[in-house]
Structure formats: structure tokens, C-alpha cells
Scaffold this motif. Structure first.
Motif, short mmCIF file in Angstrom:
data_model
loop_
_atom_site.label_atom_id
_atom_site.label_comp_id
_atom_site.label_asym_id
_atom_site.label_seq_id
_atom_site.Cartn_x
_atom_site.Cartn_y
_atom_site.Cartn_z
N ALA A 199 19.33 39.05 45.57
CA ALA A 199 19.12 40.70 45.36
C ALA A 199 19.43 40.44 43.85
CB ALA A 199 21.22 40.01 45.21
N SER A 200 19.10 40.50 42.44
CA SER A 200 18.41 41.16 40.88
C SER A 200 19.85 40.85 40.50
CB SER A 200 18.19 41.70 40.99
OG SER A 200 19.68 43.12 40.63
N ILE A 201 19.57 39.50 39.59
CA ILE A 201 20.21 38.57 38.55
C ILE A 201 21.49 39.91 37.95
CG2 ILE A 201 20.65 37.51 36.76
CD1 ILE A 201 19.21 36.18 38.00
N LEU A 202 20.54 40.75 38.14
CA LEU A 202 21.84 41.85 37.16
C LEU A 202 23.30 42.18 38.16
CD1 LEU A 202 21.62 44.30 35.18
CD2 LEU A 202 21.21 45.50 36.62
N ALA A 203 22.48 42.36 39.65
CA ALA A 203 23.08 43.00 40.68
C ALA A 203 24.56 41.18 40.97
CB ALA A 203 22.54 43.31 42.28
N ILE A 204 23.95 39.84 40.66
CA ILE A 204 24.63 39.05 41.01
C ILE A 204 25.83 39.01 39.61
CG2 ILE A 204 24.42 36.43 41.24
CD1 ILE A 204 21.92 36.19 42.24
N ASN A 205 25.41 39.50 38.34
CA ASN A 205 26.09 39.10 37.49
C ASN A 205 27.07 40.25 37.50
OD1 ASN A 205 25.11 37.06 35.78
ND2 ASN A 205 23.14 38.99 34.67
N CYS A 206 26.62 41.64 37.74
CA CYS A 206 27.41 42.36 37.69
C CYS A 206 28.41 42.34 39.17
CB CYS A 206 27.24 43.64 38.71
SG CYS A 206 28.46 45.23 38.76
N ALA A 207 28.84 41.66 40.57
CA ALA A 207 29.36 41.02 41.42
C ALA A 207 30.68 40.32 40.58
CB ALA A 207 28.71 39.98 42.59
N LYS A 208 29.97 39.19 39.69
CA LYS A 208 30.66 38.17 39.19
C LYS A 208 31.75 39.07 38.86
CE LYS A 208 27.75 34.16 39.01
NZ LYS A 208 26.93 33.41 38.16
N VAL A 209 31.26 40.00 37.24
CA VAL A 209 32.35 40.77 36.72
C VAL A 209 33.10 41.74 38.21
CG1 VAL A 209 32.68 42.64 35.37
CG2 VAL A 209 31.04 40.94 35.00
N PHE A 210 33.26 42.48 38.96
CA PHE A 210 33.95 42.78 40.24
C PHE A 210 34.15 41.41 40.69
CE2 PHE A 210 30.44 46.11 41.30
CZ PHE A 210 31.12 46.95 40.17
N LEU A 211 34.74 40.13 40.27
CA LEU A 211 35.40 39.31 41.14
C LEU A 211 36.37 38.87 40.26
CD1 LEU A 211 35.77 37.26 43.43
CD2 LEU A 211 34.66 35.59 41.46
N HIS A 212 35.80 38.78 39.20
CA HIS A 212 36.46 38.57 37.88
C HIS A 212 37.85 39.59 37.93
CE1 HIS A 212 35.71 34.25 37.03
NE2 HIS A 212 34.08 35.35 36.46
N ARG A 213 37.72 41.25 37.93
CA ARG A 213 38.10 41.96 37.72
C ARG A 213 39.52 42.21 38.90
NH1 ARG A 213 34.31 46.97 36.03
NH2 ARG A 213 34.00 46.28 34.08
N TYR A 214 38.96 41.43 40.23
CA TYR A 214 39.99 42.08 41.29
C TYR A 214 40.74 40.47 41.14
CZ TYR A 214 41.08 41.90 46.27
OH TYR A 214 41.39 41.85 47.17
N PHE A 215 40.64 39.48 40.56
CA PHE A 215 41.75 38.44 40.93
C PHE A 215 42.42 38.93 40.12
CE2 PHE A 215 39.16 35.85 42.66
CZ PHE A 215 39.59 34.11 43.04
N MET A 216 42.35 39.52 38.65
CA MET A 216 43.18 40.27 37.29
C MET A 216 44.55 41.64 38.24
SD MET A 216 43.38 38.63 34.71
CE MET A 216 44.58 39.73 34.02
N SER A 217 43.98 41.81 39.00
CA SER A 217 44.94 43.04 39.69
C SER A 217 45.23 43.24 41.05
CB SER A 217 43.82 43.97 39.33
OG SER A 217 43.01 44.35 38.98
N GLU A 218 45.14 41.71 42.25
CA GLU A 218 45.39 41.61 43.18
C GLU A 218 45.63 39.70 43.97
OE1 GLU A 218 45.86 43.59 45.70
OE2 GLU A 218 45.00 45.16 44.24
N CYS A 219 46.17 39.50 43.81
CA CYS A 219 46.84 38.21 44.48
C CYS A 219 46.05 37.54 45.55
CB CYS A 219 48.42 37.93 44.68
SG CYS A 219 49.13 36.58 45.30
N VAL A 220 45.76 36.68 45.48
CA VAL A 220 44.63 35.82 46.03
C VAL A 220 45.03 34.65 46.83
CG1 VAL A 220 42.41 34.63 46.59
CG2 VAL A 220 42.92 37.63 45.15
N ASP A 221 45.08 34.82 48.12
CA ASP A 221 46.02 33.01 48.39
C ASP A 221 44.59 31.88 48.28
OD1 ASP A 221 46.97 30.57 49.81
OD2 ASP A 221 46.79 31.91 51.42
#
Length: 466
Positions: free
Chosen positions: A54-76
Motif C-alpha cells: 500500500a502507498s504511504i498515503l493510503a497508510i496515513n489515511c487509514a490511521k486517520v480513519f482509525l482515530h476517527r473511529y475511536f472517537m465515535s465508537e466504543c472499542v474493547d
């Protein structure tokens, strides 16, 4: 929705981050941050392990999506398996949004590869037992039940992620603002500073070699910062300014005080035509808080790497009649801790670009151990960067010293660790390069992920010893 509203939609305050859904469910802030870091690291590992990376751009985008998900959903936070599924799903969606499409089976295979046991030749989802010579052992059959189950987990999590993001895949990356920041700091440098970041008048492609080095260091620092909550706490242009400023500090580049150049920054942003920069006033406390967050990230990584090296370098009982250097190859590094650096006139041929790194022979494990100390004693005034074509010798545990040299954009070493790092030559590093150039310079060049891959290669070669 206006551009200003969209920028503020996915930016959160420190209090909001400390009261994320998982934290409200009785988990601590440190525990939640640890889960974020684990998931972000897994995203990078999966992205590098895909059959087609995967490109570095896609990896960075995935990390942003991850942090947004943690701010919206409860994760075990105690369920590592759930963290991995979320991380893989974020990368799967990010590859689509950044036009870096990869088939779903490659994500399953990459997951199996990361947990593949080389000794038992088996992975968490089994191994491929067919006769296809083009298939790796961890590339399991698509018709097996475990493969279908894993695909089902990812697709189910994808629906949750899309609902959480509300199909908003827009991410503002700091990388595009770094050249603008470099030009700005060139204008606010101190009069005693003789180095220049630009060549001639300002333009599109007029950065000096030193300026390009600063840009590369800042971009690597941005890539590391995307693993933290900074990407959802601060605007992209501010992250770019902080990483550029820290890169200049690492090189000892003298600029005016923050109070002086901040006024000029705010004046220029007020008259900026680019809507992304218009009205981007810089607050001193906010800017210094971001710089502290980035520095804390690297300090914690250094502590973790030091603890990992100590665990790997645990002394073994010497065998009868064995040579002292082979009894415990990592103890005192066979003299490498007192490394002597000398210029070398005739350097060896450079590696072929794009070619995979050669496999390290079993005897190379002892050579790989000759870098256990990250900061060996160096002569006073040792330079942090090699000049073009320059090469030096670094004493190791063997009879021959290791050769560290620079050829174009490639900083290479003749040791087994550098040759064994699974990455392009431009992003490889080793302990000998860190000894010559310094840990900060190498971390700025290859990023935190590059240093970690070097440590993983060292541990892999050490574990292969009989």
C-alpha cells in the motif's frame, strides 16, 4: 457544508479526546492511547506486508480513519483481535479512497504472514498446502473456512466504519504544506545563519540540498505523527509547521523566536488566497503543545526500543572453547560500542535499485549483533550527515570493519542488518548508520517505522542463531 465546517468536524479538543467512548467505559486514557498505537502500528505492518504494498498515503489515511473511529465508537481495549480487524478494515477502506486498490485476499494473507511461525511453517489461519509454486505458505486457500470467516469479519467491520465516517473520506494531509513552511522559515532565519534552504529567488523547485533534506525529515516526521491523536487534534497546516520547525532544530538551523515569526505568519495567513490557509492563526501555546506531543512520541519510542534491545541482548552462557566474540555477540558488541570512524577512499559498488535485499547467511547473525548500542562513542565533532560519495569505516565484531557510505539518496552499510531490511534502499537503516549520523538524523530520514524495521531485522537475525 463549508470548508471551514468540514475542517472542524473531525478536529477534537484535548478534553474530548480524554473522554472518548472507550474511556467513558471505565478504561484509562493511557490504555486507550496504547490501543491506538498498537492498531496504527498494525496498519503500517499490514500495508508493508501486502503482496502489492500500500502507498504511504493510503497508510496515513487509514490511521486517520482509525482515530476517527475511536472517537465515535466504543472499542474493547482488551480484545487484540478486534483491534486487528479494525486496523485492517481502515486500511482496506483507505486503499479504496486513495485509489490504491488491493483485493481483499491480500489483506487476509498479510495478516496470516505477520503471525506466521517460520519454524512450524504454520500461521494463525493455517498454511497453503497446494502445489502452486507461485503461492507462499501463508497465502491460504480462498475456499477454506478460516479464509471466509476472516473476510466476513472485515466486511462486517467495513459497514460499521462507513456508518461511523458517514462516507466522508476527505483527509487533509500536512505533506503539501511542508514546502510552504520551509520557504517561510527561510525568510525568518537569523542573520547569523549562513545556510540557505532555497537557491536563488522563491519558486516552485528551488530548494537547496539542505532544504530538500529538511523537507524529507519533516515528511518522515509527519508520517510518524499520523499514528498519534495529533492528526485529529490539530489542523494539517499546523502539523506541517511543527514538523518543519523541529526538523530545523535537529539540524541546528537558527530562526527567530516564536513570538517574532508568529506575527509574520499570522499576517500572511490573513491575506492568503488558499482557503486551506486563510485565517490559520498560530497560537504560541497551541504550537508548543503540538511540538511537545511529537517529542514525547519519539521519547516513548526510544524507551521501548531500549527495553526491547535489552531483552534481546540478554547474555548467554558461553560454550566451552568458544571464541569470546561468539560467546555473546551482543555483549560489548565486539568492540563496536567504541566504534572508530575513518574515511574510506575506495567504496564498494552500490546495491541495485529495486532489487530485493539479499538473504542474510547464517554466519551473518554475529555481524548483525554488532550494533546493540544505539549511540556508540564517537570522535568529537562527528558529522550527522555524510556528503555525496563519502564513505567511512565502522569497526565491528569481525576482522573487517563495516563500510557506511552515501550514494545519491541512498545511505548504505555493508552489515547484515542493512541488507536484511525488507524495504527499498532509500528507507533502510542500521545501528552503524545511527552511530555515524546520529539517532535523530536517521529517525528523521527513515521515520520511526524505518528504525523499528531495522530493530526487527536485528532481532530476527539474532533469533536465527543456533
Amino acid at each position: 457544508m463549508t470548508a471551514e465546517d468540514h475542517k472542524q468536524r473531525w478536529l477534537f479538543t484535548s478534553d474530548q479526546i480524554r473522554s472518548a467512548p472507550s474511556i467513558r467505559e471505565s478504561f484509562t486514557y493511557d490504555h486507550e492511547q496504547s490501543a491506538r498505537k498498537f492498531s496504527a502500528k498494525f496498519i503500517a505492518d499490514i500495508g508493508q506486508s501486502l503482496r502489492h504494498r500500500a502507498s504511504i498515503l493510503a497508510i496515513n489515511c487509514a490511521k486517520v480513519f482509525l482515530h476517527r473511529y475511536f472517537m465515535s465508537e466504543c472499542v474493547d481495549l482488551q480484545d487484540k483481535q478486534q483491534h486487528k480487524v479494525i486496523a485492517i478494515t481502515c486500511l482496506f477502506v483507505a486503499c479504496k479512497s486513495e485509489e490504491c486498490l488491493r483485493p481483499l485476499k491480500e489483506f487476509v494473507w498479510a495478516w496470516n504472514f505477520l503471525e506466521f511461525d517460520s519454524k512450524s511453517r504454520d500461521g494463525v489461519f493455517g498454511r497453503f498446502s497446494g502445489e502452486d509454486p507461485n503461492r507462499k505458505p501463508w497465502e491460504i486457500d480462498e475456499n477454506c473456512d478460516l479464509f471466509k470467516d476472516c473476510c466476513g469479519w472485515i466486511l462486517t467491520q467495513e459497514e460499521r466504519l462507513l456508518c461511523t465516517l458517514q462516507f466522508d473520506f476527505t483527509v487533509d494531509y500536512p505533506h503539501s504544506s511542508i514546502p510552504r513552511c520551509v520557504r517561510f522559515f527561510e525568510r525568518v532565519k537569523r542573520e547569523k545563519e549562513t545556510r540557505s534552504l532555497l537557491i536563488g529567488s522563491e519558486g516552485a523547485d528551488n530548494f537547496s540540498e539542505f532544504g530538500n533534506t529538511i523537507i524529507g525529515t519533516a515528511q518522515a516526521m509527519v508520517n510518524d505523527t499520523m499514528s498519534t491523536v495529533a492528526c485529529i487534534q490539530y489542523a494539517a497546516w499546523m502539523i506541517a509547521a511543527a514538523c518543519t520547525c523541529l526538523s530545523l532544530r535537529m539540524q541546528g538551523f537558527k530562526v527567530q523566536s516564536v513570538d517574532k515569526w508568529r506575527k509574520l505568519w499570522n499576517e500572511e495567513c490573513g491575506a492568503e488566497q488558499d482557503v486551506r490557509m486563510r485565517g490559520c492563526g498560530l497560537g504560541k501555546d497551541e504550537f508548543e503543545g503540538l511540538c511537545d506531543l511529537i517529542l514525547d512520541m519519539y521519547e516513548s519510542t526510544q524507551r521501548e526500543n531500549a527495553s526491547n534491545v535489552k531483552a534481546v541482548d540478554k547474555p548467554k552462557s558461553p560454550a566451552a572453547g568458544a571464541a569470546p566474540a561468539m560467546d555473546n555477540p551482543t555483549a560489548e558488541c565486539g568492540g563496536c560500542c567504541q566504534a572508530t570512524v575513518a574515511p574510506l577512499k575506495n567504496a564498494s559498488a552500490p546495491p541495485v535499485r529495486g532489487a530485493p535485499p539479499p538473504a542474510a547467511p547464517p554466519a551473518a547473525a554475529a555481524d548483525a549483533a554488532c550494533g546493540a548500542a544505539r549511540k556508540p562513542a564517537m570522535p568529537p565533532g562527528a558529522a550527522e550527515r555524510l556528503e555525496q560519495g563519502e564513505a567511512v569505516e565502522v569497526a565491528g565484531s569481525g576482522p573487517r570493519p563495516h563500510v557506511v557510505q552515501r550514494r545519491g539518496k541512498v545511505y548504505e552499510c555493508s552489515c547484515s542488518v542493512w541488507r536484511g531490511v525488507d524495504d527499498v534502499p532509500e528507507r533502510r537503516t542500521c545501528r552503524h548508520l545511527m552511530a555515524v549520523r546520529g539517532l535523530r538524523a536517521e529517525t528523521g530520514r527513515v521515520g520511526e517505522e524505518g528504525v523499528r524495521r531495522s530493530d526487527d531485522t536485528l532481532r530476527r537475525l539474532l533469533s536465527a542463531q543456533p
